[in-house]
Design an enzyme around this catalytic site. Sequence first.
Site, PDB file in Angstrom:
ATOM      1  N   LYS A  44       0.841  -1.193   0.000  1.00  0.00           N
ATOM      2  CA  LYS A  44       0.000   0.000   0.000  1.00  0.00           C
ATOM      3  C   LYS A  44       0.881   1.250   0.000  1.00  0.00           C
ATOM      4  O   LYS A  44       1.782   1.384   0.843  1.00  0.00           O
ATOM      5  CB  LYS A  44      -0.906   0.002   1.238  1.00  0.00           C
ATOM      6  CG  LYS A  44      -1.956  -1.113   1.226  1.00  0.00           C
ATOM      7  CD  LYS A  44      -3.044  -0.847   0.196  1.00  0.00           C
ATOM      8  CE  LYS A  44      -4.222  -1.804   0.376  1.00  0.00           C
ATOM      9  NZ  LYS A  44      -5.300  -1.539  -0.603  1.00  0.00           N
ATOM     10  N   LYS A  83     -14.093  -7.024  -6.955  1.00  0.00           N
ATOM     11  CA  LYS A  83     -14.400  -7.424  -5.573  1.00  0.00           C
ATOM     12  C   LYS A  83     -15.885  -7.689  -5.524  1.00  0.00           C
ATOM     13  O   LYS A  83     -16.679  -6.841  -5.974  1.00  0.00           O
ATOM     14  CB  LYS A  83     -14.046  -6.304  -4.580  1.00  0.00           C
ATOM     15  CG  LYS A  83     -12.564  -6.080  -4.432  1.00  0.00           C
ATOM     16  CD  LYS A  83     -12.277  -4.917  -3.503  1.00  0.00           C
ATOM     17  CE  LYS A  83     -10.780  -4.672  -3.442  1.00  0.00           C
ATOM     18  NZ  LYS A  83     -10.470  -3.325  -2.938  1.00  0.00           N
TER      19      LYS A  83
HETATM   20 MN    MN Z   1      -7.300  -1.614  -4.154  1.00  0.00          MN
END
Ligand code: MN
Length: 343
Positions: A161, A265
């Site tokens: 990240k 997702k």
């Molecule tokens: Mn992502």
Amino acid sequence: MGKIVNIVFELKTYDFLEPFHITDSISDMVTNIEVRVVLDNGAIGFGEASPSYRVNGERVEALIHLKDFVKDEISGMEVGNYKRLFDILDKLKSAPSIKSAVQYAVLDAFGEEIRVPVFKILGGAEDEIETDKTVGINTLDKMVKKATEIKREGFNVIKIKVGEDLREDIDKMIAISEATKGAEYIVDANMGYTPKEAVHFAKQVYSQGIDIAVFEQPTDWINIDLLKFVRFNCPYPVAADESVKTQYDAFNLIKNEAVDFINIKIMKSGISDTIAISEMAKSAGVGLMIGSMGESSIGINQSVHIAAGLGGFTYHDLDSHLLLKEDGFRGKFEQKGQRMILK
Ligand code: MN
């Protein structure tokens, strides 16, 4: 064939093993809604909604009240006709995580009834997949330590990240790659960069000889021209995550040649749009990955079966349950390190 006689929604809260930090967001717990679809023959299907306020604008406080509506809409229907149920549930456009959990619980109940696991109902393309594991935003030293641990645990793909500090991010990426030689990297900026910052990051990292397998959602979600700019000005494949929720978003991204990869997702798309997007991406030659929100093992089970059943996903970012404290593992698959094995 089994008919739906009851729907149960239950709130479940899970703590993260350690606070999870991404661009502009730090979480130490998640609240999910576990969904059970009960059939007249006693079979029970399980689903889990892990709503995202950041991505979908969903609030658990509102979603929990959808139970009676859902029950009224689908009670008495046969789970074997799951496409009909999916079409009804597609109307829950502002509650995609609930749409997903109920659609999956319908499939799971059908699977329990006919004693066929969901991944086989969907095609059984694969019977084993491999997940990455994520390093959240932290100090350089802590991120290197975490990435090293992940590599040592046997994970071949490490998700990193970035997105809050361009200069630090470049240093972190270089340090992590030196400490974890041989790993593959998915780098996710969660919309934290301007297009020029994203290109600068990519060029700096590339100049150090570092390969990035997927550069995920570097720029803001709403303007896909920004993603397209990064795609055509940086050496790495670019993925949409926050920019793709429905199959219509995917169509728009593909039509505009904005990305190399789509990160599906189920919490953004439900099962119905996940199936549509995966087939569309395959036709268009766009790469596929599948990700997660804050699902526990019963929730990640959904994406494991969908991804293995449909096949064609190059990367699986299905590690949310590995980052949560849970009393016991509840997936209908076997987790062996990075491996997820279905039977
Ligand atoms: Mn992502």
